[in-house]
Design an enzyme around this catalytic site. Structure first.
Site, PDB file in Angstrom:
ATOM      1  N   SER A 102      86.999   6.230  28.444  1.00  0.00           N
ATOM      2  CA  SER A 102      86.712   5.318  29.548  1.00  0.00           C
ATOM      3  C   SER A 102      87.030   5.970  30.887  1.00  0.00           C
ATOM      4  O   SER A 102      87.946   6.788  30.990  1.00  0.00           O
ATOM      5  CB  SER A 102      87.533   4.032  29.381  1.00  0.00           C
ATOM      6  OG  SER A 102      87.209   3.088  30.374  1.00  0.00           O
ATOM      7  N   ASP A 103      86.266   5.600  31.901  1.00  0.00           N
ATOM      8  CA  ASP A 103      86.517   6.113  33.248  1.00  0.00           C
ATOM      9  C   ASP A 103      86.199   5.024  34.264  1.00  0.00           C
ATOM     10  O   ASP A 103      85.228   4.275  34.096  1.00  0.00           O
ATOM     11  CB  ASP A 103      85.646   7.344  33.532  1.00  0.00           C
ATOM     12  CG  ASP A 103      86.005   8.011  34.847  1.00  0.00           C
ATOM     13  OD1 ASP A 103      87.179   8.415  34.995  1.00  0.00           O
ATOM     14  OD2 ASP A 103      85.135   8.122  35.729  1.00  0.00           O
ATOM     15  N   SER A 104      87.017   4.925  35.292  1.00  0.00           N
ATOM     16  CA  SER A 104      86.822   3.912  36.332  1.00  0.00           C
ATOM     17  C   SER A 104      86.721   4.564  37.700  1.00  0.00           C
ATOM     18  O   SER A 104      87.476   5.488  38.015  1.00  0.00           O
ATOM     19  CB  SER A 104      87.980   2.905  36.336  1.00  0.00           C
ATOM     20  OG  SER A 104      88.023   2.163  35.142  1.00  0.00           O
TER      21      SER A 104
END
Length: 216
Positions: A85-87
């Site tokens: 995941s990446d934000s």
């Protein structure tokens, strides 16, 4: 969205390719049993090579999951599911990631003050069924619009100097009450702003399990 298959899902070896406290907390609260692997992906992609900021975020999530899989393979481990995941925070089509200094954090918050920005969290899931020798992947991203109230220079300076949000995309963490007080409104998934879009993740995990692991 996965509560009815949770017992079966938890029989799989699931990896979260992140050491983010919030991602660990919320995936755990969802009831999913998983192990944590810190991906060695350096997050050094050239943003100019991507057609959109969202493609950039997706690629980061993908490479985090892939690198975690490589690390496990080197240890002769083969998980069933790996979640990367990446934000990022996006304003005016510009990407705001984790600030590299306190001054950069202050500059980010000054730009976001009184405006609506978008939090994009991308998720990439790698899966492998050893019984059928089938494998594949699934990617998606979720967008949440966040409106900041007007933030005075004094408020920004106090927050950054005392809470030092250098590990937060956009220089703030919504889970911190002081930063939460900046927010005038949210349109979309609250959990997406913390780094893990629980609703969309649940939908995708369910589909992956039903399509690839459920005995027909």
């Amino acid at each position: 969205m996965i509560l009815d298959i949770l017992v079966k899902l938890n029989k799989l070896k699931i990896i979260l390719a992140s050491t983010s406290p919030r991602r660990i907390e919320y995936l755990g609260k969802l009831g999913v049993k998983f192990e944590i692997v810190e991906s060695k992906f350096k997050e050094d992609l050239d943003k100019s090579q991507f057609q959109s900021v969202y493609d950039y975020c997706l690629e980061n999530a993908k490479l985090k999951a892939i690198h975690a899989g490589i690390q496990l393979k080197e240890q002769n481990q083969q998980p069933n599911i790996i979640i990367g995941s990446d934000s990022i925070v996006v304003y005016d089509n510009k990407i705001f990631e984790k600030p590299k200094s306190l001054e950069e954090a202050k500059s980010m918050l000054t730009l976001l003050s009184g405006k609506i920005h978008t939090v994009c969290t991308a998720v990439h899931i790698e899966f492998f069924n050893e019984n059928t020798n089938s494998k594949g992947s699934s990617s998606f991203y979720t967008l949440t619009n966040v409106e900041f109230d007007q933030l005075s220079p004094e408020l920004i300076n106090y927050y950054v100097d005392n809470f030092k949000p250098l590990d937060k995309a956009g220089s703030y963490g919504i889970q911190q009450t002081p930063a939460a007080s900046f927010i005038k409104s949210i349109n979309g998934d609250f959990y997406n702003v913390t780094g893990l879009p629980i609703h969309d993740l649940s939908i995708n995990l369910r589909k992956i399990y039903v399509d690839n692991f459920l005995e027909k």
